[in-house]
Design a protein around this motif. Structure first.
Motif, PDB file in Angstrom:
ATOM      1  N   PRO A  94       0.823  -1.207   0.000  1.00  0.00           N
ATOM      2  CA  PRO A  94       0.000   0.000   0.000  1.00  0.00           C
ATOM      3  C   PRO A  94       0.861   1.263   0.000  1.00  0.00           C
ATOM      4  CG  PRO A  94      -0.852  -1.579   1.574  1.00  0.00           C
ATOM      5  CD  PRO A  94       0.477  -2.110   1.105  1.00  0.00           C
ATOM      6  N   SER A  95       0.465   2.228  -0.792  1.00  0.00           N
ATOM      7  CA  SER A  95       1.215   3.473  -0.887  1.00  0.00           C
ATOM      8  C   SER A  95       0.251   4.588  -1.259  1.00  0.00           C
ATOM      9  CB  SER A  95       2.331   3.357  -1.933  1.00  0.00           C
ATOM     10  OG  SER A  95       1.777   3.086  -3.210  1.00  0.00           O
ATOM     11  N   GLY A  96       0.778   5.785  -1.339  1.00  0.00           N
ATOM     12  CA  GLY A  96      -0.057   6.924  -1.709  1.00  0.00           C
ATOM     13  C   GLY A  96      -0.614   7.629  -0.491  1.00  0.00           C
ATOM     14  N   ARG A  97      -1.782   8.226  -0.682  1.00  0.00           N
ATOM     15  CA  ARG A  97      -2.377   9.076   0.345  1.00  0.00           C
ATOM     16  C   ARG A  97      -3.845   8.718   0.520  1.00  0.00           C
ATOM     17  NH1 ARG A  97      -3.053  15.489   0.200  1.00  0.00           N
ATOM     18  NH2 ARG A  97      -2.148  16.059   2.207  1.00  0.00           N
ATOM     19  N   LEU A  98      -4.273   8.553   1.765  1.00  0.00           N
ATOM     20  CA  LEU A  98      -5.666   8.266   2.070  1.00  0.00           C
ATOM     21  C   LEU A  98      -6.184   9.389   2.962  1.00  0.00           C
ATOM     22  CD1 LEU A  98      -7.594   5.933   1.354  1.00  0.00           C
ATOM     23  CD2 LEU A  98      -7.053   4.912   3.566  1.00  0.00           C
ATOM     24  N   LEU A  99      -7.178  10.144   2.449  1.00  0.00           N
ATOM     25  CA  LEU A  99      -7.749  11.267   3.187  1.00  0.00           C
ATOM     26  C   LEU A  99      -8.986  10.787   3.934  1.00  0.00           C
ATOM     27  CD1 LEU A  99      -7.501  14.062   0.461  1.00  0.00           C
ATOM     28  CD2 LEU A  99      -6.001  13.722   2.418  1.00  0.00           C
ATOM     29  N   VAL A 100      -8.928  10.863   5.267  1.00  0.00           N
ATOM     30  CA  VAL A 100      -9.996  10.324   6.104  1.00  0.00           C
ATOM     31  C   VAL A 100     -10.576  11.438   6.972  1.00  0.00           C
ATOM     32  CG1 VAL A 100     -10.613   8.603   7.847  1.00  0.00           C
ATOM     33  CG2 VAL A 100      -8.799   8.103   6.173  1.00  0.00           C
ATOM     34  N   GLY A 101     -11.855  11.736   6.766  1.00  0.00           N
ATOM     35  CA  GLY A 101     -12.542  12.657   7.659  1.00  0.00           C
ATOM     36  C   GLY A 101     -12.931  11.928   8.927  1.00  0.00           C
TER      37      GLY A 101
ATOM     38  N   VAL B 279      -4.004  10.713   6.237  1.00  0.00           N
ATOM     39  CA  VAL B 279      -4.243  12.106   6.615  1.00  0.00           C
ATOM     40  C   VAL B 279      -5.632  12.195   7.228  1.00  0.00           C
ATOM     41  CG1 VAL B 279      -4.394  14.484   5.814  1.00  0.00           C
ATOM     42  CG2 VAL B 279      -2.787  12.896   4.722  1.00  0.00           C
ATOM     43  N   LEU B 280      -5.705  12.598   8.507  1.00  0.00           N
ATOM     44  CA  LEU B 280      -6.982  12.736   9.198  1.00  0.00           C
ATOM     45  C   LEU B 280      -7.444  14.188   9.112  1.00  0.00           C
ATOM     46  CD1 LEU B 280      -6.458  10.588  12.420  1.00  0.00           C
ATOM     47  CD2 LEU B 280      -7.249   9.876  10.148  1.00  0.00           C
ATOM     48  N   ARG B 281      -8.684  14.381   8.689  1.00  0.00           N
ATOM     49  CA  ARG B 281      -9.274  15.712   8.590  1.00  0.00           C
ATOM     50  C   ARG B 281     -10.450  15.778   9.562  1.00  0.00           C
ATOM     51  NH1 ARG B 281      -7.777  17.589   3.339  1.00  0.00           N
ATOM     52  NH2 ARG B 281      -5.492  17.424   3.354  1.00  0.00           N
TER      53      ARG B 281
ATOM     54  N   ARG C   5     -18.504  14.969  -1.962  1.00  0.00           N
ATOM     55  CA  ARG C   5     -17.897  15.884  -2.931  1.00  0.00           C
ATOM     56  C   ARG C   5     -16.556  15.382  -3.448  1.00  0.00           C
ATOM     57  NH1 ARG C   5     -16.212  20.114  -0.829  1.00  0.00           N
ATOM     58  NH2 ARG C   5     -16.699  19.809   1.381  1.00  0.00           N
ATOM     59  N   GLY C   6     -16.012  14.324  -2.816  1.00  0.00           N
ATOM     60  CA  GLY C   6     -14.752  13.772  -3.278  1.00  0.00           C
ATOM     61  C   GLY C   6     -13.525  14.412  -2.676  1.00  0.00           C
ATOM     62  N   THR C   7     -13.689  15.325  -1.716  1.00  0.00           N
ATOM     63  CA  THR C   7     -12.531  15.916  -1.053  1.00  0.00           C
ATOM     64  C   THR C   7     -11.979  14.995   0.034  1.00  0.00           C
ATOM     65  OG1 THR C   7     -13.991  17.125   0.466  1.00  0.00           O
ATOM     66  CG2 THR C   7     -13.280  18.273  -1.533  1.00  0.00           C
ATOM     67  N   LEU C   8     -12.749  13.969   0.418  1.00  0.00           N
ATOM     68  CA  LEU C   8     -12.304  12.956   1.359  1.00  0.00           C
ATOM     69  C   LEU C   8     -12.533  11.581   0.739  1.00  0.00           C
ATOM     70  CD1 LEU C   8     -13.902  14.333   4.667  1.00  0.00           C
ATOM     71  CD2 LEU C   8     -11.478  14.430   4.050  1.00  0.00           C
ATOM     72  N   ASP C   9     -11.619  10.642   1.016  1.00  0.00           N
ATOM     73  CA  ASP C   9     -11.791   9.278   0.523  1.00  0.00           C
ATOM     74  C   ASP C   9     -12.786   8.498   1.377  1.00  0.00           C
ATOM     75  OD1 ASP C   9      -9.785   9.455  -1.556  1.00  0.00           O
ATOM     76  OD2 ASP C   9      -8.296   9.471   0.045  1.00  0.00           O
ATOM     77  N   LEU C  10     -12.715   8.713   2.689  1.00  0.00           N
ATOM     78  CA  LEU C  10     -13.536   7.990   3.654  1.00  0.00           C
ATOM     79  C   LEU C  10     -13.890   8.933   4.787  1.00  0.00           C
ATOM     80  CD1 LEU C  10     -11.123   4.935   4.032  1.00  0.00           C
ATOM     81  CD2 LEU C  10     -13.225   4.879   2.701  1.00  0.00           C
ATOM     82  N   ALA C  11     -14.869   8.543   5.604  1.00  0.00           N
ATOM     83  CA  ALA C  11     -15.171   9.308   6.816  1.00  0.00           C
ATOM     84  C   ALA C  11     -15.544   8.349   7.932  1.00  0.00           C
ATOM     85  CB  ALA C  11     -16.301  10.305   6.576  1.00  0.00           C
TER      86      ALA C  11
ATOM     87  N   PRO D 259      -6.425  -1.571  -2.441  1.00  0.00           N
ATOM     88  CA  PRO D 259      -5.963  -2.324  -1.267  1.00  0.00           C
ATOM     89  C   PRO D 259      -5.798  -1.434  -0.037  1.00  0.00           C
ATOM     90  CG  PRO D 259      -4.210  -2.114  -2.925  1.00  0.00           C
ATOM     91  CD  PRO D 259      -5.472  -1.662  -3.567  1.00  0.00           C
ATOM     92  N   GLU D 260      -5.428  -0.165  -0.246  1.00  0.00           N
ATOM     93  CA  GLU D 260      -5.274   0.749   0.895  1.00  0.00           C
ATOM     94  C   GLU D 260      -6.605   0.932   1.612  1.00  0.00           C
ATOM     95  OE1 GLU D 260      -2.242   1.572  -2.205  1.00  0.00           O
ATOM     96  OE2 GLU D 260      -4.434   1.503  -2.229  1.00  0.00           O
ATOM     97  N   THR D 261      -7.662   1.168   0.828  1.00  0.00           N
ATOM     98  CA  THR D 261      -8.981   1.379   1.423  1.00  0.00           C
ATOM     99  C   THR D 261      -9.471   0.121   2.121  1.00  0.00           C
ATOM    100  OG1 THR D 261      -9.553   3.040  -0.236  1.00  0.00           O
ATOM    101  CG2 THR D 261     -11.375   1.977   0.926  1.00  0.00           C
ATOM    102  N   ARG D 262      -9.325  -1.020   1.456  1.00  0.00           N
ATOM    103  CA  ARG D 262      -9.807  -2.268   2.061  1.00  0.00           C
ATOM    104  C   ARG D 262      -9.056  -2.585   3.344  1.00  0.00           C
ATOM    105  NH1 ARG D 262      -9.821  -3.785  -3.489  1.00  0.00           N
ATOM    106  NH2 ARG D 262      -7.837  -4.863  -3.249  1.00  0.00           N
TER     107      ARG D 262
END
Length: 305
Positions: A89-96, A123-125, A138-144, A277-280
């Protein structure tokens, strides 16, 4: 029509911005516009309407294409994993995330990913439930990650981890401290310290204590609610995990009252969006931490019904 064009289309369609899509994909903006133009030429139809001020919106054809693009990208990711084996897993996952979850539940998750998968940046928002759900839409977060009584959110899939215990607390010298019973009618006569609007348990509190005679004081955050409660300013209603240490230390005292409706710790993501795979892996780890048992996907259950 190729996968690169579909990836760019999906990102631009989600963010409704060519410049933001370029920044997230690490492309030049001219590359994004060129790929979108190439996709439109291949399909023979416009996918975006260009508005004034560099704004864009999807055309009817673009709205029809988006769920197909998301499914194709998800299938492509599955095919890569099946043939080449899972990649690191790599990259960036934006989580509200709501404050109580970020502060009191996320440390083990962050520690796991930091040591096990250092190439993945989490990254936690922080924000209220309403804010972060809107960010996913809106797509500014991957998950919440949120705590709410409602588990069905329009256009989103919801993974429910289980009920989240709420507790009403006061300072040890408060007039209600030590009472064997406390009713909702009695609570309506004393000041209540409420988190900011948009939190699920704030709405629960407002419904339960309608017609109250004492003020509802908006304390803003979980920490300020705890401090104001300890200072004797009123009754605080908070997730039990947020006040466990304070109860053990005797700084706060629980009241024998629970809200009549349950709230649930849950994760939301856009329906039909590609789940890499990062999300799962993130969902699996959060499920393990928050519930210790398999989670339920409400969105998919509803679609199958």
């Amino acid at each position: 029509m190729d996968m690169r064009q579909l990836t760019t289309f999906q990102k631009a369609a989600t963010l409704l911005s060519f410049s933001r899509a370029a920044a997230e994909l690490n492309y030049a903006q001219s590359s994004v516009t060129g790929q979108i133009k190439g996709l439109e030429n291949a399909l023979g139809i416009a996918l975006f309407e260009r508005l004034s001020g560099r704004r864009i919106q999807l055309t009817p054809a673009g709205r029809r294409l988006l769920p197909y693009a998301e499914r194709l990208l998800s299938l492509a990711d599955e095919a890569r994993n099946a043939t080449a084996g899972p990649r690191e897993p790599s990259g960036r996952l934006l989580v509200g995330t709501m404050e109580s979850i970020a502060t009191y539940r996320m440390a083990p998750v962050l520690e796991f990913f930091h040591h096990r998968w250092p190439r993945l940046e989490l990254v936690l928002r922080p924000g209220s439930g309403a804010e972060i759900v809107d960010g996913v839409r809106r797509g500014t977060l991957d998950l919440a990650l949120l705590i709410d009584a409602e588990t069905l959110h329009s256009g989103l899939d919801t993974t429910v981890f289980g009920p989240e215990a709420l507790v009403a607390v006061v300072s040890p010298d408060h007039e209600l401290a030590g009472r064997p019973t406390v009713t909702a009618d009695r609570l309506a006569t004393v000041p209540i310290l409420a988190p900011e609007s948009g939190r699920g348990y704030r709405r629960l509190l407002e419904r339960e204590l309608q017609g109250r005679t004492a003020p509802l004081l908006e304390s803003g955050t979980v920490e300020s609610t705890k401090r104001w409660t300890a200072a004797g300013l009123g009754v605080g209603l908070l997730p039990e995990v947020a006040v466990a240490d304070d109860l053990a230390a005797g700084v706060l005292t629980p009241l024998p009252w629970r809200p009549p409706a349950a709230v649930y710790a849950q994760l939301v993501r856009r329906r039909n969006s590609p789940a890499g795979p990062e999300t799962r892996m993130f969902i699996e780890k959060v499920s393990e931490i928050l519930s210790g048992e398999p989670s339920r996907n409400i969105g998919k259950e509803r679609l199958a019904a």
